[in-house]
Design a protein around this motif. Structure first.
Motif, PDB file in Angstrom:
ATOM      1  N   GLU A  24      35.259   3.360   4.938  1.00 30.67           N
ATOM      2  CA  GLU A  24      35.977   3.426   6.212  1.00 30.67           C
ATOM      3  C   GLU A  24      37.182   4.359   6.130  1.00 30.67           C
ATOM      4  O   GLU A  24      37.464   5.113   7.061  1.00 30.67           O
ATOM      5  N   LYS A  25      37.889   4.341   4.984  1.00 31.03           N
ATOM      6  CA  LYS A  25      39.100   5.150   4.841  1.00 31.03           C
ATOM      7  C   LYS A  25      38.798   6.643   4.747  1.00 31.03           C
ATOM      8  O   LYS A  25      39.668   7.471   5.010  1.00 31.03           O
TER       9      LYS A  25
ATOM     10  N   ILE B 145      35.647   8.090   5.906  1.00 32.89           N
ATOM     11  CA  ILE B 145      34.459   8.445   6.677  1.00 32.89           C
ATOM     12  C   ILE B 145      34.672   9.681   7.544  1.00 32.89           C
ATOM     13  O   ILE B 145      33.716  10.391   7.876  1.00 32.89           O
ATOM     14  N   THR B 146      35.918   9.978   7.901  1.00 33.13           N
ATOM     15  CA  THR B 146      36.169  11.153   8.740  1.00 33.13           C
ATOM     16  C   THR B 146      35.816  12.447   8.018  1.00 33.13           C
ATOM     17  O   THR B 146      35.653  13.487   8.658  1.00 33.13           O
ATOM     18  N   LYS B 147      35.685  12.391   6.692  1.00 33.27           N
ATOM     19  CA  LYS B 147      35.286  13.580   5.934  1.00 33.27           C
ATOM     20  C   LYS B 147      33.853  13.449   5.419  1.00 33.27           C
ATOM     21  O   LYS B 147      33.479  14.097   4.442  1.00 33.27           O
ATOM     22  N   ASN B 148      33.053  12.647   6.103  1.00 29.22           N
ATOM     23  CA  ASN B 148      31.669  12.444   5.686  1.00 29.22           C
ATOM     24  C   ASN B 148      30.930  13.763   5.506  1.00 29.22           C
ATOM     25  O   ASN B 148      30.249  13.981   4.503  1.00 29.22           O
ATOM     26  N   GLU B 149      31.062  14.667   6.472  1.00 26.77           N
ATOM     27  CA  GLU B 149      30.331  15.935   6.428  1.00 26.77           C
ATOM     28  C   GLU B 149      30.920  16.916   5.419  1.00 26.77           C
ATOM     29  O   GLU B 149      30.268  17.891   5.050  1.00 26.77           O
ATOM     30  N   GLN B 150      32.139  16.678   4.987  1.00 25.65           N
ATOM     31  CA  GLN B 150      32.776  17.564   4.005  1.00 25.65           C
ATOM     32  C   GLN B 150      32.590  17.063   2.572  1.00 25.65           C
ATOM     33  O   GLN B 150      33.049  17.705   1.628  1.00 25.65           O
TER      34      GLN B 150
ATOM     35  N   LYS C 166      27.629   9.052   3.651  1.00 28.73           N
ATOM     36  CA  LYS C 166      26.862   7.970   4.275  1.00 28.73           C
ATOM     37  C   LYS C 166      25.426   7.954   3.771  1.00 28.73           C
ATOM     38  O   LYS C 166      24.874   6.891   3.469  1.00 28.73           O
TER      39      LYS C 166
ATOM     40  N   LYS D 213      39.870  19.896   1.441  1.00 27.45           N
ATOM     41  CA  LYS D 213      39.005  20.146   2.596  1.00 27.45           C
ATOM     42  C   LYS D 213      37.569  19.713   2.317  1.00 27.45           C
ATOM     43  O   LYS D 213      36.901  19.156   3.182  1.00 27.45           O
TER      44      LYS D 213
ATOM     45  N   ASP E  80      43.320  13.138   1.570  1.00 28.99           N
ATOM     46  CA  ASP E  80      44.150  13.924   2.485  1.00 28.99           C
ATOM     47  C   ASP E  80      44.599  15.255   1.891  1.00 28.99           C
ATOM     48  O   ASP E  80      45.370  15.980   2.525  1.00 28.99           O
TER      49      ASP E  80
ATOM     50  N   THR F 160      25.310  13.648   2.577  1.00 33.84           N
ATOM     51  CA  THR F 160      26.673  13.220   2.881  1.00 33.84           C
ATOM     52  C   THR F 160      27.013  11.906   2.181  1.00 33.84           C
ATOM     53  O   THR F 160      26.154  11.264   1.565  1.00 33.84           O
TER      54      THR F 160
END
Length: 305
Positions: A103-104, A106-111, A292, A87, A84, A290
């Motif tokens: 899972e915690k 994954i929202t920043k996979n592309e970053q 993933k 970036k 958190d 990434t």
């Protein structure tokens, strides 16, 4: 930009040097901090413009970029700690030492970009063209080197020699599996033999071999720490004959005859990679490796696919 490094071993120092050179060349302003577990020598020129941190409480506020270049077994906890607060993340390969739940984060996979320096070599770009231009029936890949020759200090004390730190040829030399998957995609099935076979004084694995099964081809991969003659190449058996790309000599051969040489210094592709990563953070270019993607590669590397 505000940038933080976790770990400044040999690869961390290389990335730091390249980053500083590129920031200067591209006239980009940045403050750089580095968290380390032990103090550095004041005479070490790498760190004259870097604010050194030695306690977690000194890591304050948010960052634009975090470089995760500490030992592999610390990557996951570092990502969780800083998820958190940054970036973008540059994560040294391999992404983790074992399969983790993302899972915690994954929202920043592309970053999250996971290092894949071989893909930034000039000769790799040519290899990609050759694969696309030929019908490839089978592939043989080898990365063989002698671990004691890698290190300026005692190889037995290196992270590569310690399974507990994420060492082992299946992780250290994940570059090959990474580019195989980039070239051909994920295999339908994979088979592996990963073990210690030599008399090297290490607790990690020094041998890994893989058989990757695709609809229209088979890929064989051999990795080892005990080869006295360095080899890093790929052979493509195609409908037009044998194509070989040598990543050490930077040569391309057709049926045993060298047809092209693409000279490149060892640091050049690391510079290319760092320029790519800076573009990713500033311009939002496509992330080619990434979290993933690297996790799928890791599963095959450790025989858990």
């Amino acid at each position: 930009m505000r940038i933080l490094f976790f770990g400044l071993g040999s690869i961390g120092q290389r990335h730091l040097d390249n980053l500083q050179a590129i920031l200067s060349e591209r006239h980009l302003e940045a403050t750089i901090e580095a968290f380390r577990s032990y103090p550095v020598k004041e005479t070490d020129g790498h760190f004259t413009k870097v604010k050194m941190l030695y306690h977690p409480d000194e890591i304050v506020g948010d960052y634009d970029i975090v470089f995760v270049t500490n030992p592999t077994n610390q990557h996951y906890s570092t990502l969780i700690q800083m998820f958190d607060r940054a970036k973008y993340f540059f994560i040294e390969k391999p992404v983790f030492e074992s399969v983790k739940s993302i899972e915690k984060i994954i929202t920043k996979n592309e970053q999250c970009y996971v290092a894949c320096p071989l893909r930034h070599k000039l000769i790799y770009k040519k290899l990609h063209e050759l694969v696309n231009a030929n019908s490839v029936h089978s592939v043989r890949v080898i990365a063989s080197s002698y671990l004691p020759s890698w290190r300026t200090s005692d190889y037995r004390n290196s992270y590569s020699a310690q399974s507990s730190q994420g060492g082992g040829v299946e992780l250290d030399c994940i570059h090959e599996l990474d580019y195989i998957i980039d070239l051909f995609g994920l295999p339908n099935q994979s088979y592996s033999t990963i073990k210690k076979v030599s008399n090297l004084e290490i607790s990690s694995n020094d041998h890994a071999s893989y058989l990757l099964d695709y609809d229209d081809k088979v890929v064989e991969l051999h990795l080892d720490y005990y080869g006295k003659y360095n080899r890093r190449n790929i052979e493509l058996i195609t409908n037009k004959g044998l194509i070989e790309v040598d990543f050490i000599k930077n040569t391309i051969s057709q049926d045993g005859n060298v047809i092209e040489t693409l000279p490149e210094e060892r640091n050049d592709f690391y510079i290319n990679e760092m320029n790519y990563f800076i573009d990713l953070t500033l311009q939002g270019t496509v992330n080619i490796n990434t979290l993933k993607q690297s996790l799928e590669t890791l599963k095959i590397a450790i025989g858990e696919a």
